[in-house]
Scaffold this active site. Structure first.
Site, mmCIF file in Angstrom:
data_model
loop_
_atom_site.group_PDB
_atom_site.id
_atom_site.type_symbol
_atom_site.label_atom_id
_atom_site.label_comp_id
_atom_site.label_asym_id
_atom_site.label_seq_id
_atom_site.Cartn_x
_atom_site.Cartn_y
_atom_site.Cartn_z
ATOM 1 N N LYS A 105 0.534 -0.980 -0.065
ATOM 2 C CA LYS A 105 0.243 0.179 -0.230
ATOM 3 C C LYS A 105 1.145 0.872 0.600
ATOM 4 C CE LYS A 105 -4.025 -1.739 0.999
ATOM 5 N NZ LYS A 105 -4.074 -3.169 1.764
HETATM 6 C C1 LIG Z 1 -4.466 -4.609 1.075
HETATM 7 C C2 LIG Z 1 -3.792 -5.463 1.528
HETATM 8 C C3 LIG Z 1 -3.644 -6.569 0.358
HETATM 9 C C4 LIG Z 1 -5.620 -6.683 -0.563
HETATM 10 O O1 LIG Z 1 -5.240 -5.531 -1.552
HETATM 11 P P1 LIG Z 1 -6.311 -5.443 -2.652
HETATM 12 O O2 LIG Z 1 -5.956 -4.764 -4.075
HETATM 13 O O3 LIG Z 1 -7.673 -4.494 -1.869
HETATM 14 O O4 LIG Z 1 -7.406 -6.922 -3.628
HETATM 15 C C5 LIG Z 1 -3.796 -8.314 0.589
HETATM 16 N N1 LIG Z 1 -2.247 -7.608 1.437
HETATM 17 C C6 LIG Z 1 -1.533 -7.063 1.857
HETATM 18 C C7 LIG Z 1 -1.042 -7.285 3.034
HETATM 19 C C8 LIG Z 1 -2.760 -6.175 2.346
HETATM 20 O O5 LIG Z 1 -2.371 -5.151 2.915
#
Ligand SMILES: *Cc1c(COP(=O)(O)O)cnc(C)c1O
Length: 427
Positions: A105
């Site tokens: 993220k």
């Molecule tokens: C947010 C997140 C996901 C999921 O990603 P999306 O784009 O919402 O499908 C998977 N793994 C981690 C560690 C995350 O923080």
């Protein structure tokens, strides 16, 4: 390049407008009017990540006021390593978690913060986010000390891990973090009502930075492009990608990269026990449900919001089936996979990454890249009992754990929130 709403192709906005508003006026999500196409030969092997990002994203920024800033946005946002590690001769791990808060993220949050900061002048903008984990820390870190932006982060008190809470509350200055005495849904509701509230709009110029913002999605195309180019040149074989998914933003970026022409053979998606999309592909009937708590908690989503963007790419359930393999992975399977990967390869993986590793074991014996979404040390409480060993803490996490934190509690009340926010940002 214009951006259209998934619900109304007549509703056109510029990139800057789409980034500032987040959600389209009709409740849809912004998508580019077309995906630019490219060929492998346009990219040399030794191109750095920021330069590659700039080249890939230029068509998306064409004619926008941000276009002149794209170079500096990319250099500031793509400022951490992106290792591709070989697990076996058929399986690679794309480590997306070397940013300041140790999850993928950071890519989206840093890029969006750079864009919004360039779009904001002396009239400060206030960014509000509700978080149940990784988003809050990534946004706090990315927006911290940005001159023109203030940030309000709401998280549900007692419902996130101690390390997650530390990562959200260790900032201060332009970042106000509040532990809401309620659920994640209460946090989201407060934000929605603030956007509609006259007093709030008099006092703050509000914007949001949750994962539906196109400014978080575009930079995620870049790491699929970068790694597919590297591996294609190395193996003379197009890799497939396996993406651990919750809200399906990361998976959408992977499909966009493939559609643009980067050397990607196919894309597979792993979910946890929240299997609205696997069930939809199996039955043809879409049925959103409340989310269930799992070990891979950042993927606990009952009604994935980015799925609208995928449906725009593949409008019928048949097309989706033809283009996407999908596997739902249970908590016991997550645990077994964490143990199995550790025993076989001496690599510690987080519970989210484990869903993709499990899918890799079920899929064809071809070249696959696993999108490794978080550093395992963020989830030590899940992992340590399974591998019976301490998980080494990442250097980024150590830095954040050492910062003094301040926890502020608040009832889920919009007026109290406004008073607290006004006081906080007054000086
Ligand atoms: C947010 C997140 C996901 C999921 O990603 P999306 O784009 O919402 O499908 C998977 N793994 C981690 C560690 C995350 O923080």
């Amino acid at each position: 390049m214009y951006y259209l709403s998934t619900r109304n192709q007549q509703l056109k906005k510029t990139l800057s407008q789409a980034i500032c508003s987040g959600l389209a006026g009709d409740g849809g999500l912004y998508i580019p009017e077309h995906l630019p196409t490219t060929t492998v030969n346009e990219f040399s092997e030794d191109m750095s990540l920021p330069l590659l990002a700039e080249k890939i994203l230029a068509p998306f920024f064409k004619d926008d006021i941000l276009a002149n800033h794209l170079s500096s946005i990319c250099h500031n946002a793509f400022d951490f390593p992106l290792p591709i590690k070989e697990l076996t001769d058929k399986t690679y791990m794309l480590e997306l978690f070397h940013g300041p808060t140790s999850s993928f993220k950071d890519f989206g949050a840093q890029f969006l913060a750079e864009c919004l900061n360039k779009l904001t002048d002396k009239n400060k903008r206030t960014v509000m986010v509700a978080t149940s984990g990784d988003t809050g820390s990534a946004v706090a870190s990315a927006f911290y000390n940005k001159d023109n932006l203030d940030v309000i982060i709401l998280y549900p008190k007692g419902k996130i891990s101690a390390r997650q809470e530390q990562q959200i509350t260790c900032w201060q200055d332009n970042v106000l973090s509040l532990a809401i005495n309620g659920t994640f849904d209460d946090c989201q509701r407060l934000i929605k009502t603030a956007f509609q509230d006259e007093k709030w709009n008099e006092n703050f110029s509000l914007t949001t930075s949750n994962s539906i913002n196109i400014g978080r999605l575009l930079p995620q195309i870049v790491y699929y492009a970068y790694s597919s180019l590297q591996l294609y040149k190395k193996n003379e074989d197009k890799p497939g990608f396996i993406v651990p998914s919750g809200n399906f933003g990361n998976a959408t970026a992977a499909f966009w990269a493939k559609t643009m022409g980067f050397p990607i053979r196919e894309i597979a998606v792993a979910t946890n026990a929240n299997k609205v999309i696997p069930d939809y592909l199996a039955s043809g009937v879409f049925r959103a449900r409340p989310s269930t708590a799992t070990l891979a908690n950042a993927m606990d989503v009952g009604n994935p919001s980015n799925f609208e963007r995928l449906q725009n790419l593949f409008p019928t359930v048949e097309e989706l089936r033809d283009n996407m393999s999908i596997i739902s992975v249970s908590d016991p399977q997550i645990k077994d996979t964490i143990k199995d990967i550790y025993d076989k390869h001496h690599i510690i993986i987080c519970p989210h990454t484990a869903t993709a590793c499990y899918a890799d074991q079920q899929l064809s014996n071809k070249l696959w890249v696993i999108a490794s979404t978080a550093d395992p040390s963020k989830f030590e409480a899940v992992i340590e009992p399974i591998i019976e060993k301490a998980v080494p803490i990442s250097p980024q996490l150590i830095k954040l754990l050492q910062r003094p934190a301040k926890i502020r509690d608040l009832e889920p009340d919009l007026e109290q929130l406004r008073v607290v926010a006004q006081d906080y940002f007054a000086d």
